[in-house]
Every structure is written in structure tokens, then in C-alpha cells.
Design a protein around this motif. Structure first.
Motif, PDB file in Angstrom:
ATOM      1  N   ALA A 152       0.783  -1.287  -0.012  1.00 13.26           N
ATOM      2  CA  ALA A 152      -0.105   0.020  -0.149  1.00 13.26           C
ATOM      3  C   ALA A 152       0.912   1.320  -0.042  1.00 13.26           C
ATOM      4  O   ALA A 152       1.671   1.130   0.675  1.00 13.26           O
ATOM      5  N   ARG A 154       0.897   5.223   1.005  1.00 13.55           N
ATOM      6  CA  ARG A 154       0.072   6.368   1.891  1.00 13.55           C
ATOM      7  C   ARG A 154       1.026   7.320   1.845  1.00 13.55           C
ATOM      8  O   ARG A 154       1.930   7.337   2.801  1.00 13.55           O
ATOM      9  N   LEU A 172      -1.492   3.635   9.258  1.00 15.41           N
ATOM     10  CA  LEU A 172      -1.725   4.220   8.269  1.00 15.41           C
ATOM     11  C   LEU A 172      -2.599   3.483   7.222  1.00 15.41           C
ATOM     12  O   LEU A 172      -3.126   4.032   6.315  1.00 15.41           O
ATOM     13  N   VAL A 173      -2.913   2.207   7.672  1.00 11.64           N
ATOM     14  CA  VAL A 173      -3.779   1.559   6.797  1.00 11.64           C
ATOM     15  C   VAL A 173      -4.830   0.953   7.417  1.00 11.64           C
ATOM     16  O   VAL A 173      -4.946   0.450   8.556  1.00 11.64           O
ATOM     17  N   ASP A 200      -7.275   0.573  -1.567  1.00 10.64           N
ATOM     18  CA  ASP A 200      -5.716   0.880  -1.935  1.00 10.64           C
ATOM     19  C   ASP A 200      -4.987  -0.041  -1.407  1.00 10.64           C
ATOM     20  O   ASP A 200      -3.528   0.576  -0.858  1.00 10.64           O
TER      21      ASP A 200
END
Length: 607
Positions: A152, A154, A172-173, A200
Motif C-alpha cells: 500500500a 500512503r 496508516l492502513v 488502496d
């Protein structure tokens, strides 16, 4: 086999983020129960959990090596089956090894040949290498996608891991799902390679690499199926398949820990087991075999197009023929019920019901005595073993052939239909897949269509099976190797013409010819039967009760996505005579899983 994870950030000092990185690593203790490690630097943090298989005392990760004052750090999951050949070549080039592990061979291979090292690897792998001087992250996934890898982006951060749970352990996820994710979840047999379920969060496609630097990323496909005329006759083809199989299985029997095979009594698992038995006997060892069955299965079994008969008689025939040290793992309904949700947490998204639960329990039993197993996946996809290869209807129909058998679209709510537009999504999925097919110039329409079918099965269906096998085995720290996924066999088998694959007018005829003399006749010519499922009425009734409870609870998070009236009608009509393949229990299993996933993972719908 192991679990890998990492965090790259060009705007944050990651030496201060060790606690978060450790949490990411800790999510994968099941994948690597033997050891763990974290490597921190300002721009990169890599983590690893290890299942020790080769060089138990060496090979610790993340592994760092230096050449000409340039530092490289590796975190890696998998097995490189030709590591001894590579090791010898690297030694001739001046590299000095301090371990016996394939990990060090892999890292030195990158240091010597750069990103092109992937072309030299024979194995199953997912790995990440951090080039400290270039501040570049290099992610790789094996040719068939046997080992998983998610990533991912970010902002300035890149996060990756063997499983989504490693990424979800980083703030962050978040567990968000958009319209694409909803489509992937609720059209469960329409998986898109490269498409993760969470918003995402991407799955690196099989046979691909991706490099990340401060200024951007670059994805490369380093391997794909290529079409060419097949220039060999039936006898030569069968002989080459046989020779390849002996080489492949021999390489995959290398292990410093106990190893076994899975044995269903079908052609594929029996082939792997027979070859393994011969090779091990030359070393004075006997093969250990494991099979799965259900209590009172003969009393409840229902014959169907894909379940043509019980495995047990053929398993016994094969075990007696090889005189293997055989182990039957027999499950009952309480076993399936107690671990019904375990596969969900192993996958981080809804599982497939009792076929996931039972194989998890099989692997759990195996792990008590072995840490490595060989399995027969991908033979049906490569040689044409499924019914849809031999039925004219799916051959002519312009769609994914397996959708004929597991289609829950009619049970989705009108609102969800409007959001994800199932028919359009599936058709688009199909069209994108067909656009990738490497046709052979001069093929007639029938051969073109069959090539499309093989491509769909190998590139779009097989990954679902491999993902299932990886998650359920690694949930108990068991490494499962898949000899039929060797890329050399794939490249060869891809171009064998249909008439030759169907030698003798029987599915996988060329493979059966290649195995002549290795299996008893009744096993060699056994008609394919799919992975077994439970037919016990008590299991059906348990699923009905759970589904009914969800429908009666207005707070159930799955309700907005399903047609409550249709499912309620199915619940009222379900009884002990229900047919498990086409009947409601498959839907009950799946929607129960979806409901739990939405609730336990606190999934937010971002549409």
C-alpha cells in the motif's frame, strides 16, 4: 516459509517507529513460529517471522550484506529450489557464504545480477530488498503467485506484508472497503489478480516486481505464459513430463525438517507421492502420507458432477501400493464448527466455508509431526482436468466457467446490485482476462477458445486455490510445496495441444500416460473428484441456525448487502436433505463469514 513485512518512508525517521514495526511483525507469528527479527534505518524498516526449514541455525532475517561499502537488506518468504546451483556459481564469482541457507544465496544473487536475478530463480517466493545507497525498495513475487505479497502507498510511505493483517497493524492502513472491494467480496468467484479487498491495498501480481524510490515506482512483469508450436509427439511429450516431475519433486524434497505428502487418491497427489516415495527410498527413507475424511462420510455422501466418489478407497489403495506411513485425519461436525471462523482470521477476509476449515484442520494435524508437505495443485488447470474443459456449454459461453457452480449474485440486495453492477463487473473482469491471452498465430476458433480457458484457469482461478493453500497451511506454520507449479512444467504444458492433453479421450490423458507404471491402474484412471466436503446433516443444520440468527438481528452488518427475504426463504426451506454444492448451505457459510468479518474487523464502507 515465513512472513515478511516492511515500511519505507522518505519523510519520517523510522528508527523511532520500532514499536509499530514490531506489531506488524507480530501479526504473522503463525507464519513464522520459530524466530523473528526487525531491522531499522531512517528510511526503511523491515520485519520477518521465520519458519525454519533449511539451515535451522543460520539464515536469520532480515539479512544484511555489504559489498563495496553498499548495504543490502533482505526479508524473504519461500524456497529457492535451485539454490545449490546458484550458490556454486556465486562462490566461483568470489562470494563467501557464512550460512547454508537459500536466504543468503538469494541476497547475493541480487547483489551480483541485480533485478535480473529473478530470471534465475526456481522456487516459490515473495521477498523485499532494500538498497540503502539508492534508497530503493524492490518487491518480488514468484511466477505463479504461490506466496502472497500485499503493498500500500500512503503519502510518502510504502507498506508491504505477506498478509493484509501486517499492513492493518500500521495506523496508516485502515480496514476500509470501496466499491471494488465490495465487488471482490460479494462476487467471491470473480477475484481480480492484483486487486486487494481493502481500499488502496494491492496484491502484487504473480510474475511481477515493483520498485519504489522517492520519485515514484515502476512495475515489471518478468514472467508470463508464451505460446509456441509444440514440436514433440505423444511419446516424447509424456517422457519429458515424467522426467520433469522427477526433477521437480526431487528438488522439493530438500528439507532439514520432517516432510510428507498430501494424498487424496487422485492422479495428481498420487503422482507426487509415488515419485517422492521412490526418491526417498533411495535414501533409505519412507514417505509419510496424509489424507482427510469425514466421520460417516459413506453414509452421507452425495455424488455430483464434481464429486464423483469418495477418496478413502483410493487413498488406501495408494498407501498400500507404496507401503507409505499413512495418516488418516478424520473430522466430525464439532471439529468443523469449533474452527469455522479460524480461516477468516487467517485470510483477513471471508473464507470459503468447510473446505477452508477442513484443510486447516488437516494441516494442524500434519504440523504435529512435519513442517513441510507436498501437494498436487495446478495439474487440473495445466492439463485440463475440470468438467468445464470437457463440456461444450462453458466452452461456448463467454464468461468465467467456474461461475456456473458458485453464483450468489441473486442473493445480493438491490442496493448492492446498483453499487457494484455484478454483470458488468464480471464481464469487464472476463474481458480484461481474455485481452491478456497469448494466442498462437494460425489457431482455429476451437483451439483459441481452449487456450482462453486454460489461461483463465491458470491466471485467474489457480491463484484462488494457491492463496487458500498458503493461508490455511501458514496459519499453523506448515510449508506446503506445489510441484506442478514449477515454471518449467508450466511453460512446457501450456503449449501441449488439446488433443494430446486429452490422449485416450480422458481428461489429463497425457499426464496419465507420463505416470504409467507409477500408480495402480485404478488410481491412474480414476475420474477426477473435487476436494471433499462434509455432507453431514448436522453441519447443514448448524449453518442454517447461524444464518437465521443473523437475519433476526437487525444490527447484523451484512444485512444491507443481502436479499433478506430470499435468504429467509432458504433458511425456512433448508433441511437435512439439502444438496451441499448447489443448495443454500454454501450461501449460509459465506454470508456468516462476511457478517463476522464486517463486525470483527470493524470494516468501514468507503463509497
Amino acid at each position: 516459509m515465513c512472513g515478511i513485512t516492511g515500511w519505507i518512508d522518505w519523510e519520517r525517521d523510522l528508527t523511532k517507529e520500532g514499536q509499530i514495526v514490531q506489531k506488524m511483525v507480530d501479526t504473522m507469528i503463525d507464519r513464522g513460529p520459530d524466530a523473528g527479527g526487525v531491522w531499522l534505518s531512517p528510511r526503511a524498516a523491515l520485519g520477518h517471522r521465520r519458519l525454519s526449514v533449511i539451515d535451522i541455525d543460520g539464515g536469520a532475517q532480515p539479512m544484511k550484506r555489504t559489498i563495496a561499502d553498499k548495504n543490502y537488506v533482505l526479508t524473504y518468504s519461500g524456497e529457492i529450489y535451485n539454490f545449490m546451483e546458484l550458490r556454486n556459481e556465486l562462490m566461483q564469482r568470489g562470494y563467501h557464504f557464512t550460512t547454508r541457507s537459500d536466504t543468503e544465496v538469494l541476497l547475493f544473487s541480487f547483489m551480483e545480477w541485480g533485478k535480473n536475478c529473478v530470471d534465475r530463480l526456481n522456487g516459490i517466493f515473495a521477498f523485499a530488498i532494500w538498497d540503502e545507497e539508492r534508497e530503493e525498495l524492490f518487491l518480488v513475487r514468484d511466477r505463479l503467485g504461490v506466496k502472497p505479497l500485499y503493498y500500500a502507498v500512503r503519502g510518502s510511505a510504502i507498506l508491504f506484508g505477506s498478509e493484509p493483517k501486517a499492513l492493518l497493524a500500521n495506523p496508516l492502513v485502515q480496514p476500509e472497503v470501496d466499491e471494488k472491494g465490495l465487488a471482490e467480496i460479494f462476487l467471491m468467484t470473480c477475484r481480480t489478480p492484483g486487486q486487494g479487498f481493502y481500499k488502496d491495498v494491492h496484491e502484487l501480481r504473480a510474475g511481477h516486481t515493483i520498485s519504489f524510490q522517492r520519485m515514484g515506482s515502476k512495475m515489471t512483469q518478468y514472467w508470463k505464459l508464451q505460446s509456441a508450436p509444440h514440436l514433440y509427439d505423444v511419446e516424447e511429450t509424456a517422457q519429458h513430463i515424467r522426467e520433469l516431475m522427477f526433477d521437480i519433486v526431487g528438488r522439493q524434497l530438500v528439507s532439514d525438517v520432517p516432510i510428507c505428502t498430501l494424498l487424496s487418491g487422485g492422479v495428481d497427489s498420487s503422482a507426487v507421492t509415488s515419485i517422492a516415495s521412490q526418491i526417498l527410498k533411495e535414501k533409505g527413507e519412507n514417505v509419510h502420507t496424509y489424507s482427510i475424511d469425514f466421520k460417516d462420510s459413506s453414509d452421507h455422501f452425495e455424488k455430483s458432477e464434481i464429486h464423483t466418489g469418495l477418496d478413502a478407497p483410493f487413498v488406501k489403495t495408494m498407501a498400500d501400493y507404496l507401503k507409505s506411513d499413512h495418516h488418516d485425519v478424520v473430522l466430525d461436525t464439532p471439529d468443523l464448527i469449533s474452527d469455522f471462523l479460524t480461516p477468516l482470521y487467517a485470510r483477513d477476509f471471508p473464507a470459503l466455508g468447510d473446505i477452508d476449515t477442513s484443510i486447516f484442520l488437516l494441516f494442524k494435524a500434519i504440523k504435529q509431526k512435519a513442517s513441510v508437505a507436498l501437494s498436487g495443485e495446478s495439474s487440473d488447470e495445466l492439463f485440463g482436468g475440470y468438467p468445464w474443459f470437457h463440456s461444450p456449454e462453458p466452452t461456448e459461453f463467454q464468461a468465467l466457467p467456474w461461475l456456473y457452480r458458485t453464483d450468489f449474485v441473486g442473493l445480493l440486495s438491490p442496493e448492492l446490485h446498483e453499487q457494484i453492477r455484478p454483470k458488468e463487473y464480471i464481464f469487464d473482469h472476463y474481458q480484461k482476462a481474455i485481452a491478456e491471452v497469448p494466442y498462437l498465430p494460425g489457431e482455429n476458433d476451437r483451439d483459441r477458445r481452449l487456450r482462453e480457458l486454460f489461461y483463465l484457469n491458470l491466471v485467474y482461478f489457480l491463484p484462488v486455490l494457491l492463496d487458500r493453500k498458503d493461508r490455511m497451511s501458514m496459519a499453523v506454520g506448515l510449508e506446503v510445496r506445489v510441484p506442478f507449479c514449477d515454471h518449467r512444467l508450466m511453460e512446457y504444458g501450456w503449449n501441449i495441444p488439446w488433443e494430446m492433453k486429452n490422449t485416450g479421450g480422458m481428461e489429463k490423458g497425457i499426464l496419465r500416460k507420463a505416470l504409467k507404471g507409477l500408480l495402480p491402474e485404478e488410481v491412474l484412471y480414476r475420474k477426477k473428484s473435487a476436494y471433499p466436503i462434509s455432507y453431514n446433516p448436522s453441519y447443514v443444520l448448524e449453518m442454517r441456525t447461524r444464518m437465521e440468527s443473523i437475519l433476526q438481528d437487525s444490527s447484523s452488518p451484512v444485512l444491507p448487502f443481502i436479499d433478506r427475504e430470499k435468504l429467509a426463504s432458504m433458511v425456512r426451506g433448508a433441511n437435512s436433505d439439502i444438496h451441499l454444492i448447489h443448495g443454500p448451505v454454501r450461501a449460509f457459510e459465506y454470508f456468516i463469514q462476511v457478517n463476522t468479518w464486517l463486525k470483527e474487523y470493524k470494516v468501514r464502507i468507503a463509497v
